[in-house]
Design a protein around this motif. Structure first.
Motif, PDB file in Angstrom:
ATOM      1  N   PRO A  51      36.563  56.984 -59.204  1.00 40.77           N
ATOM      2  CA  PRO A  51      37.635  56.067 -58.801  1.00 40.77           C
ATOM      3  C   PRO A  51      38.415  56.655 -57.625  1.00 40.77           C
ATOM      4  N   GLY A  52      39.023  55.806 -56.841  1.00 36.90           N
ATOM      5  CA  GLY A  52      39.941  56.266 -55.810  1.00 36.90           C
ATOM      6  C   GLY A  52      39.313  57.029 -54.664  1.00 36.90           C
ATOM      7  N   ILE A  53      38.199  56.529 -54.136  1.00 38.78           N
ATOM      8  CA  ILE A  53      37.525  57.258 -53.047  1.00 38.78           C
ATOM      9  C   ILE A  53      37.984  56.816 -51.663  1.00 38.78           C
ATOM     10  N   GLN A  54      39.007  55.992 -51.591  1.00 37.97           N
ATOM     11  CA  GLN A  54      39.450  55.448 -50.312  1.00 37.97           C
ATOM     12  C   GLN A  54      39.843  56.532 -49.307  1.00 37.97           C
ATOM     13  N   ALA A  55      40.314  57.671 -49.767  1.00 41.37           N
ATOM     14  CA  ALA A  55      40.773  58.735 -48.866  1.00 41.37           C
ATOM     15  C   ALA A  55      39.616  59.574 -48.318  1.00 41.37           C
ATOM     16  N   TYR A  56      38.396  59.279 -48.744  1.00 46.78           N
ATOM     17  CA  TYR A  56      37.244  60.090 -48.354  1.00 46.78           C
ATOM     18  C   TYR A  56      36.359  59.332 -47.371  1.00 46.78           C
ATOM     19  N   GLU A  57      35.951  60.013 -46.335  1.00 49.66           N
ATOM     20  CA  GLU A  57      35.066  59.419 -45.339  1.00 49.66           C
ATOM     21  C   GLU A  57      33.674  59.187 -45.912  1.00 49.66           C
ATOM     22  N   ARG A  58      33.207  60.166 -46.697  1.00 48.99           N
ATOM     23  CA  ARG A  58      31.851  60.077 -47.249  1.00 48.99           C
ATOM     24  C   ARG A  58      31.839  60.536 -48.693  1.00 48.99           C
ATOM     25  N   VAL A  59      30.922  59.931 -49.435  1.00 46.13           N
ATOM     26  CA  VAL A  59      30.648  60.323 -50.812  1.00 46.13           C
ATOM     27  C   VAL A  59      29.163  60.646 -50.874  1.00 46.13           C
ATOM     28  N   LEU A  60      28.833  61.763 -51.501  1.00 44.70           N
ATOM     29  CA  LEU A  60      27.435  62.152 -51.675  1.00 44.70           C
ATOM     30  C   LEU A  60      27.082  62.070 -53.148  1.00 44.70           C
ATOM     31  N   GLU A  61      26.039  61.312 -53.432  1.00 42.90           N
ATOM     32  CA  GLU A  61      25.487  61.175 -54.773  1.00 42.90           C
ATOM     33  C   GLU A  61      24.176  61.955 -54.813  1.00 42.90           C
ATOM     34  N   ILE A  62      24.087  62.959 -55.662  1.00 40.21           N
ATOM     35  CA  ILE A  62      22.863  63.744 -55.798  1.00 40.21           C
ATOM     36  C   ILE A  62      22.167  63.291 -57.072  1.00 40.21           C
ATOM     37  N   VAL A  63      20.917  62.849 -56.925  1.00 37.16           N
ATOM     38  CA  VAL A  63      20.190  62.228 -58.031  1.00 37.16           C
ATOM     39  C   VAL A  63      18.890  62.982 -58.285  1.00 37.16           C
ATOM     40  N   SER A  64      18.671  63.381 -59.529  1.00 36.79           N
ATOM     41  CA  SER A  64      17.435  64.077 -59.900  1.00 36.79           C
ATOM     42  C   SER A  64      16.349  63.074 -60.263  1.00 36.79           C
ATOM     43  N   ASP A  65      15.199  63.583 -60.665  1.00 35.55           N
ATOM     44  CA  ASP A  65      14.101  62.718 -61.112  1.00 35.55           C
ATOM     45  C   ASP A  65      14.208  62.334 -62.582  1.00 35.55           C
ATOM     46  N   ASP A  66      15.216  62.838 -63.265  1.00 41.12           N
ATOM     47  CA  ASP A  66      15.412  62.497 -64.668  1.00 41.12           C
ATOM     48  C   ASP A  66      15.613  60.984 -64.786  1.00 41.12           C
ATOM     49  N   PRO A  67      14.883  60.309 -65.673  1.00 43.30           N
ATOM     50  CA  PRO A  67      14.993  58.839 -65.781  1.00 43.30           C
ATOM     51  C   PRO A  67      16.417  58.348 -66.049  1.00 43.30           C
ATOM     52  N   ASP A  68      17.162  59.040 -66.902  1.00 41.22           N
ATOM     53  CA  ASP A  68      18.537  58.619 -67.185  1.00 41.22           C
ATOM     54  C   ASP A  68      19.419  58.780 -65.945  1.00 41.22           C
ATOM     55  N   ASP A  69      19.204  59.857 -65.203  1.00 39.17           N
ATOM     56  CA  ASP A  69      19.973  60.095 -63.982  1.00 39.17           C
ATOM     57  C   ASP A  69      19.652  59.032 -62.930  1.00 39.17           C
ATOM     58  N   ARG A  70      18.371  58.700 -62.793  1.00 42.51           N
ATOM     59  CA  ARG A  70      17.983  57.659 -61.829  1.00 42.51           C
ATOM     60  C   ARG A  70      18.571  56.304 -62.205  1.00 42.51           C
ATOM     61  N   ALA A  76      27.251  49.125 -57.923  1.00 42.67           N
ATOM     62  CA  ALA A  76      28.724  49.079 -57.944  1.00 42.67           C
ATOM     63  C   ALA A  76      29.293  49.367 -56.557  1.00 42.67           C
ATOM     64  N   TYR A  77      28.757  50.373 -55.883  1.00 43.71           N
ATOM     65  CA  TYR A  77      29.208  50.670 -54.520  1.00 43.71           C
ATOM     66  C   TYR A  77      28.912  49.489 -53.590  1.00 43.71           C
ATOM     67  N   GLN A  78      27.723  48.920 -53.736  1.00 46.58           N
ATOM     68  CA  GLN A  78      27.324  47.788 -52.897  1.00 46.58           C
ATOM     69  C   GLN A  78      28.264  46.605 -53.113  1.00 46.58           C
ATOM     70  N   ALA A  79      28.578  46.316 -54.356  1.00 46.29           N
ATOM     71  CA  ALA A  79      29.477  45.203 -54.671  1.00 46.29           C
ATOM     72  C   ALA A  79      30.882  45.441 -54.111  1.00 46.29           C
ATOM     73  N   ALA A  80      31.271  46.718 -54.007  1.00 49.17           N
ATOM     74  CA  ALA A  80      32.591  47.061 -53.477  1.00 49.17           C
ATOM     75  C   ALA A  80      32.618  47.072 -51.949  1.00 49.17           C
ATOM     76  N   GLY A  81      31.446  46.918 -51.325  1.00 48.32           N
ATOM     77  CA  GLY A  81      31.384  46.827 -49.874  1.00 48.32           C
ATOM     78  C   GLY A  81      31.211  48.145 -49.139  1.00 48.32           C
ATOM     79  N   HIS A  82      30.837  49.196 -49.837  1.00 47.29           N
ATOM     80  CA  HIS A  82      30.619  50.485 -49.182  1.00 47.29           C
ATOM     81  C   HIS A  82      29.307  50.481 -48.397  1.00 47.29           C
ATOM     82  N   GLU A  83      29.251  51.296 -47.369  1.00 52.63           N
ATOM     83  CA  GLU A  83      28.033  51.472 -46.564  1.00 52.63           C
ATOM     84  C   GLU A  83      27.126  52.456 -47.299  1.00 52.63           C
ATOM     85  N   LEU A  84      25.919  52.015 -47.668  1.00 54.16           N
ATOM     86  CA  LEU A  84      25.019  52.828 -48.490  1.00 54.16           C
ATOM     87  C   LEU A  84      23.829  53.336 -47.681  1.00 54.16           C
ATOM     88  N   HIS A  85      23.422  54.585 -47.978  1.00 55.90           N
ATOM     89  CA  HIS A  85      22.254  55.191 -47.355  1.00 55.90           C
ATOM     90  C   HIS A  85      21.494  55.967 -48.429  1.00 55.90           C
TER      91      HIS A  85
END
Length: 146
Positions: free
Chosen positions: A101-120, A129-138
């Motif tokens: 929550p509250g990432i408005q003050a941050y220029e970038r957020v990094l999500e690190i995702v493993s190959d674990d099925p639950d993590d994926r 959720a990020y897409q619905a909020a209008g964030h730029e995703l890569h």
């Protein structure tokens, strides 16, 4: 809106978070490593002390009295005011299962995702959720298999 980068296929999420933190610390960028899970924060704390024999990354808990002079914060709540680096805006590394929550003050957020099925699966939910909020995703494949 923040730019959110997903690094998919990480062999070890916490070790990759340490590597990213080391690179950004060397470049003068401050970071917040976020997770609501106390065990995850304790593990990343130990790794930041020892993941490379000759590398130490100065880090503290976000609420520590030394936080103002320390470039890497470990946080179980997203600080409304990010740490300040030499000249570059702070980034947030999310190691939590949910969107921070509250990432408005941050220029970038990094999500690190493993190959674990639950993590994926959790990452897919965060992506939506990020897409619905209008964030730029890569998305980035860091598995080394490509």
């Amino acid at each position: 809106m923040a730019r959110v980068d997903f690094a998919f296929g990480a062999p070890d999420r916490l070790r990759m978070a340490c590597t990213v933190a080391q690179r950004h610390y060397a470049a003068g960028r401050a970071l917040v490593v976020y997770s609501r899970d106390a065990q995850t924060l304790a593990r990343i704390d130990r790794l930041l002390w020892s993941f490379e024999p000759v590398a130490f990354l100065p880090h503290v808990a976000a609420g520590d009295p030394l936080a103002a002079s320390t470039p890497v914060w470990l946080a179980d709540e997203v600080p409304a005011t990010p740490p300040s680096g030499d000249a570059l805006p702070a980034w947030l590394i999310n190691l939590d299962a949910d969107c921070p929550p509250g990432i408005q003050a941050y220029e970038r957020v990094l999500e690190i995702v493993s190959d674990d099925p639950d993590d994926r699966q959790a990452a897919r939910t965060r992506w939506r959720a990020y897409q619905a909020a209008g964030h730029e995703l890569h998305a980035h494949d860091v598995s080394g298999r490509a």
